[in-house]
Design a protein around this motif. Structure first.
Motif, mmCIF file in Angstrom:
data_model
loop_
_atom_site.group_PDB
_atom_site.id
_atom_site.type_symbol
_atom_site.label_atom_id
_atom_site.label_comp_id
_atom_site.label_asym_id
_atom_site.label_seq_id
_atom_site.Cartn_x
_atom_site.Cartn_y
_atom_site.Cartn_z
ATOM 1 N N GLN A 55 0.866 -1.174 0.000
ATOM 2 C CA GLN A 55 0.000 0.000 0.000
ATOM 3 C C GLN A 55 0.903 1.224 0.000
ATOM 4 O OE1 GLN A 55 -3.361 0.116 -0.204
ATOM 5 N NE2 GLN A 55 -3.220 2.329 -0.302
ATOM 6 N N VAL A 56 0.807 1.995 -1.042
ATOM 7 C CA VAL A 56 1.633 3.190 -1.169
ATOM 8 C C VAL A 56 1.017 4.294 -0.308
ATOM 9 C CG1 VAL A 56 2.562 4.893 -2.776
ATOM 10 C CG2 VAL A 56 2.296 2.519 -3.497
ATOM 11 N N PRO A 60 -4.139 7.236 -3.908
ATOM 12 C CA PRO A 60 -5.588 7.024 -3.996
ATOM 13 C C PRO A 60 -5.906 5.539 -4.092
ATOM 14 C CG PRO A 60 -4.709 7.914 -6.055
ATOM 15 C CD PRO A 60 -3.585 7.899 -5.069
ATOM 16 N N LEU A 61 -7.021 5.154 -3.504
ATOM 17 C CA LEU A 61 -7.440 3.758 -3.584
ATOM 18 C C LEU A 61 -7.811 3.407 -5.018
ATOM 19 C CD1 LEU A 61 -9.739 3.433 -0.452
ATOM 20 C CD2 LEU A 61 -7.480 2.432 -0.765
ATOM 21 N N HIS A 134 -13.925 8.155 -2.324
ATOM 22 C CA HIS A 134 -13.272 7.238 -1.390
ATOM 23 C C HIS A 134 -14.081 7.038 -0.113
ATOM 24 C CE1 HIS A 134 -9.524 8.335 -3.759
ATOM 25 N NE2 HIS A 134 -9.807 7.084 -4.031
ATOM 26 N N TYR A 135 -15.392 7.119 -0.218
ATOM 27 C CA TYR A 135 -16.278 6.874 0.915
ATOM 28 C C TYR A 135 -17.607 6.360 0.372
ATOM 29 C CZ TYR A 135 -18.196 11.363 -0.548
ATOM 30 O OH TYR A 135 -18.753 12.371 -1.290
ATOM 31 N N VAL A 136 -18.377 5.703 1.252
ATOM 32 C CA VAL A 136 -19.732 5.280 0.905
ATOM 33 C C VAL A 136 -20.689 6.047 1.807
ATOM 34 C CG1 VAL A 136 -19.115 2.980 0.063
ATOM 35 C CG2 VAL A 136 -19.642 3.288 2.481
ATOM 36 N N LEU A 172 -18.255 -9.112 -11.455
ATOM 37 C CA LEU A 172 -16.978 -9.773 -11.199
ATOM 38 C C LEU A 172 -16.406 -9.308 -9.871
ATOM 39 C CD1 LEU A 172 -15.625 -9.411 -14.796
ATOM 40 C CD2 LEU A 172 -16.409 -11.506 -13.709
ATOM 41 N N ARG A 173 -15.738 -10.220 -9.170
ATOM 42 C CA ARG A 173 -15.222 -9.939 -7.841
ATOM 43 C C ARG A 173 -13.882 -9.222 -7.912
ATOM 44 N NH1 ARG A 173 -18.046 -9.982 -3.825
ATOM 45 N NH2 ARG A 173 -16.470 -10.854 -2.505
ATOM 46 N N GLY A 174 -13.593 -8.463 -6.876
ATOM 47 C CA GLY A 174 -12.311 -7.756 -6.777
ATOM 48 C C GLY A 174 -12.155 -7.219 -5.387
ATOM 49 N N LYS A 175 -11.169 -6.330 -5.192
ATOM 50 C CA LYS A 175 -10.995 -5.678 -3.896
ATOM 51 C C LYS A 175 -10.219 -4.392 -4.077
ATOM 52 C CE LYS A 175 -6.803 -7.651 -2.095
ATOM 53 N NZ LYS A 175 -6.222 -8.179 -0.911
ATOM 54 N N LEU A 176 -10.256 -3.562 -3.047
ATOM 55 C CA LEU A 176 -9.523 -2.302 -3.093
ATOM 56 C C LEU A 176 -8.053 -2.566 -2.820
ATOM 57 C CD1 LEU A 176 -11.840 0.226 -1.260
ATOM 58 C CD2 LEU A 176 -11.568 -0.149 -3.692
ATOM 59 N N GLY A 177 -7.219 -1.852 -3.522
ATOM 60 C CA GLY A 177 -5.775 -2.012 -3.324
ATOM 61 C C GLY A 177 -5.119 -0.688 -3.228
#
Length: 177
Positions: A55-56, A60-61, A134-136, A172-177
């Protein structure tokens, strides 16, 4: 005596080399905080396999989604997609826009590598997308953080309302990086 000393130094160097021949140093492309390790100690690795994630700081996400080749060919950088975060029920928090920034050129086989995808038994391409926010927000507002699982919905074609009702949505599945 001088020959024996040189031979002793040579043997010490050879012993040091042998002790470290099973180790390979991996240097990250940029500095950051190690956020995930994808392999166990002693586990063999394959070319193009993710072994760790970094994680840099203050970056930004980005959403990371693994896309089957039958879909990847229809996607281009700049294309929009909609994200649903597993931790936040989309019925209350909605979907969030993102823009594809990069589509990997090398395919990855999820049967050979540990990836955050389920039910996919064909090679996939790693796609990254920039989040619109970057928020919900729903009943409350929560900041997004790295590692959150998500589902990405892609718009591949324009359909009439009737066609849309009877056509399955590609998620499709994924995730935040």
């Amino acid at each position: 005596a001088m020959g024996l000393q040189r031979e002793g130094v040579r043997l010490d160097q050879e012993l040091l080399r042998v002790r470290h021949q099973d180790r390979i140093s991996v240097v990250a492309e940029q500095s950051g905080v190690l956020s995930a390790i994808r392999i166990a100690v002693g586990q063999p690795v394959a070319a193009n396999q993710t072994i760790a994630q970094i994680q840099v700081p203050e970056s930004p996400l980005q959403a990371v989604v693994y896309v089957p080749s039958r879909v990847a060919g229809k996607l281009v950088p700049g294309q929009e997609l909609l994200l649903r975060f597993d931790a936040f029920d989309f019925h209350h928090f909605g979907r969030y826009g993102a823009t594809i920034t990069h589509i990997g050129r090398a395919s990855i086989d999820p049967r050979e590598q540990l990836l955050p995808v389920t039910g996919v038994n064909e090679p996939v391409f790693r796609l990254t997308a920039q989040l619109d926010q970057h928020y919900v927000e729903g009943p409350d507002i929560y900041p997004l953080q790295a590692g959150l699982a998500l589902t990405a919905d892609f718009v591949l074609e324009d359909l009439s309302l009737l066609s849309f009702i009877f056509k399955p949505v590609l998620a499709l599945r994924g995730k935040l990086g």
